[in-house]
Design an enzyme around this catalytic site. Sequence first.
Site, PDB file in Angstrom:
ATOM      1  N   SER A 139      48.292  36.249  -7.426  1.00 56.05           N
ATOM      2  CA  SER A 139      47.770  34.896  -7.224  1.00 56.05           C
ATOM      3  C   SER A 139      48.944  33.955  -7.010  1.00 56.05           C
ATOM      4  O   SER A 139      50.074  34.273  -7.410  1.00 56.05           O
ATOM      5  CB  SER A 139      47.002  34.468  -8.481  1.00 56.05           C
ATOM      6  OG  SER A 139      46.690  33.093  -8.437  1.00 56.05           O
ATOM      7  N   TYR A 152      45.594  33.633 -17.552  1.00 56.77           N
ATOM      8  CA  TYR A 152      45.573  34.022 -16.137  1.00 56.77           C
ATOM      9  C   TYR A 152      46.992  33.986 -15.565  1.00 56.77           C
ATOM     10  O   TYR A 152      47.433  34.918 -14.888  1.00 56.77           O
ATOM     11  CB  TYR A 152      44.647  33.061 -15.385  1.00 56.77           C
ATOM     12  CG  TYR A 152      44.339  33.440 -13.961  1.00 56.77           C
ATOM     13  CD1 TYR A 152      43.301  34.325 -13.658  1.00 56.77           C
ATOM     14  CD2 TYR A 152      45.079  32.913 -12.904  1.00 56.77           C
ATOM     15  CE1 TYR A 152      43.010  34.661 -12.341  1.00 56.77           C
ATOM     16  CE2 TYR A 152      44.791  33.246 -11.592  1.00 56.77           C
ATOM     17  CZ  TYR A 152      43.758  34.118 -11.315  1.00 56.77           C
ATOM     18  OH  TYR A 152      43.463  34.451 -10.012  1.00 56.77           O
TER      19      TYR A 152
HETATM   20  P1  NAD Z   1      35.083  37.594  -7.975  1.00 58.80           P
HETATM   21  O1  NAD Z   1      34.571  37.123  -9.281  1.00 58.80           O
HETATM   22  O2  NAD Z   1      34.292  37.361  -6.754  1.00 58.80           O
HETATM   23  O3  NAD Z   1      35.438  39.124  -8.020  1.00 58.80           O
HETATM   24  C1  NAD Z   1      35.996  39.739  -9.145  1.00 58.80           C
HETATM   25  C2  NAD Z   1      35.658  41.200  -9.067  1.00 58.80           C
HETATM   26  O4  NAD Z   1      36.173  41.825 -10.235  1.00 58.80           O
HETATM   27  C3  NAD Z   1      34.150  41.443  -9.042  1.00 58.80           C
HETATM   28  O5  NAD Z   1      33.868  42.507  -8.166  1.00 58.80           O
HETATM   29  C4  NAD Z   1      33.857  41.815 -10.468  1.00 58.80           C
HETATM   30  O6  NAD Z   1      32.712  42.635 -10.584  1.00 58.80           O
HETATM   31  C5  NAD Z   1      35.113  42.571 -10.813  1.00 58.80           C
HETATM   32  N1  NAD Z   1      35.327  42.705 -12.238  1.00 58.80           N
HETATM   33  C6  NAD Z   1      35.300  41.767 -13.212  1.00 58.80           C
HETATM   34  N2  NAD Z   1      35.456  42.329 -14.423  1.00 58.80           N
HETATM   35  C7  NAD Z   1      35.579  43.655 -14.208  1.00 58.80           C
HETATM   36  C8  NAD Z   1      35.755  44.770 -15.067  1.00 58.80           C
HETATM   37  N3  NAD Z   1      35.823  44.637 -16.393  1.00 58.80           N
HETATM   38  N4  NAD Z   1      35.831  45.993 -14.497  1.00 58.80           N
HETATM   39  C9  NAD Z   1      35.720  46.158 -13.161  1.00 58.80           C
HETATM   40  N5  NAD Z   1      35.561  45.148 -12.305  1.00 58.80           N
HETATM   41  C10 NAD Z   1      35.493  43.910 -12.825  1.00 58.80           C
HETATM   42  O7  NAD Z   1      36.540  36.954  -7.865  1.00 58.80           O
HETATM   43  P2  NAD Z   1      37.597  36.926  -6.666  1.00 58.80           P
HETATM   44  O8  NAD Z   1      37.929  35.504  -6.450  1.00 58.80           O
HETATM   45  O9  NAD Z   1      37.175  37.785  -5.533  1.00 58.80           O
HETATM   46  O10 NAD Z   1      38.855  37.574  -7.409  1.00 58.80           O
HETATM   47  C11 NAD Z   1      39.399  38.816  -7.059  1.00 58.80           C
HETATM   48  C12 NAD Z   1      40.869  38.839  -7.435  1.00 58.80           C
HETATM   49  O11 NAD Z   1      41.559  37.866  -6.665  1.00 58.80           O
HETATM   50  C13 NAD Z   1      41.122  38.509  -8.911  1.00 58.80           C
HETATM   51  O12 NAD Z   1      42.169  39.328  -9.406  1.00 58.80           O
HETATM   52  C14 NAD Z   1      41.579  37.064  -8.840  1.00 58.80           C
HETATM   53  O13 NAD Z   1      42.396  36.715  -9.915  1.00 58.80           O
HETATM   54  C15 NAD Z   1      42.320  37.059  -7.525  1.00 58.80           C
HETATM   55  N6  NAD Z   1      42.494  35.724  -6.950  1.00 58.80           N
HETATM   56  C16 NAD Z   1      41.420  34.982  -6.561  1.00 58.80           C
HETATM   57  C17 NAD Z   1      41.638  33.717  -6.030  1.00 58.80           C
HETATM   58  C18 NAD Z   1      40.508  32.851  -5.564  1.00 58.80           C
HETATM   59  O14 NAD Z   1      40.753  31.678  -5.237  1.00 58.80           O
HETATM   60  N7  NAD Z   1      39.288  33.330  -5.483  1.00 58.80           N
HETATM   61  C19 NAD Z   1      42.929  33.225  -5.892  1.00 58.80           C
HETATM   62  C20 NAD Z   1      43.993  34.007  -6.314  1.00 58.80           C
HETATM   63  C21 NAD Z   1      43.770  35.269  -6.831  1.00 58.80           C
END
Ligand code: NAD
Length: 257
Positions: A139, A152
Amino acid sequence: MTMQGKTAIVTGSNSGIGLGVARELARAGADVVLNSFTNRDEDHALAAEIAAEFGVKARYIAADMSKGDQCRQLIEDAGGCDVLVNNAGIQHVAPIDEFPVEKWDAIIAINMNSAFHTTAAALPHMRKRGWGRVINIASAHGLTASPFKSAYVAAKHGVVGMTKTVALETAEEPITCNAICPGYVLTPLVEAQIPDTMEKYNMGRDEVIKKVMLERQPSREFATVEHLGGTVCFLASDAAAQITGTTISVDGGWTAL
Ligand code: NAD
């Protein structure tokens, strides 16, 4: 760029960035393994849709990324992989002195420790295959901080550190390890932060998006799951064979500020 004959495991991929990444890898010809902790019909249906749309093998394997043994079992159940994308992640926002201990533990386990377990389990398979890519979805918070996101930010900085270490440990092998650092991407994880932020700043949804969330993203636009998927495909390609131990920001200029 073809990924035909390669198998990719994407953790946390029944939603958001993980699903977008799995779709782009499948578009490039890779067989994909989707994952989350749930085991619903619709999870398996997502895999079937990807298989039908892109003509690749796709399956869904349920495993809870907060549990080390299940992280390792996911890799074994998939029969190993060529590309491992550590993506599963959750968020919780609170001042550190009020941060619930169970939320801290869950964020560290899912966002950071899971990548340790999956990488440890996947590397022997990659070594046998003679090729591998470990791609960690960190991130902008792996490089900078924001208040109220202590767990985080700690987990994501940890992932960036682990990325460099794994890269050094595999440097003389045809295996690379890199991290992608997205800025804001409009996924369910970000969507969930909007109501609280609206309340906190007494603002409407659009105002919160433009003035609070995208305030730090100079492009004033969300990155998309396709942008992230494309970056993963690049890191998985032969063009990226000498890119290892680094971070690629996909953040509309956030970390350039
Ligand atoms: P999201 O909530 O849409 O997806 C998260 C995924 O992780 C989902 O598929 C969920 O089912 C899964 N998950 C959660 N807990 C779990 C567990 N215990 N076991 C297995 N799977 C699990 O969120 P996202 O925004 O797509 O985030 C995905 C990644 O990207 C994360 O690591 C997040 O930190 C990172 N990220 C997101 C953003 C953003 O702006 N959306 C920015 C930077 C980094």
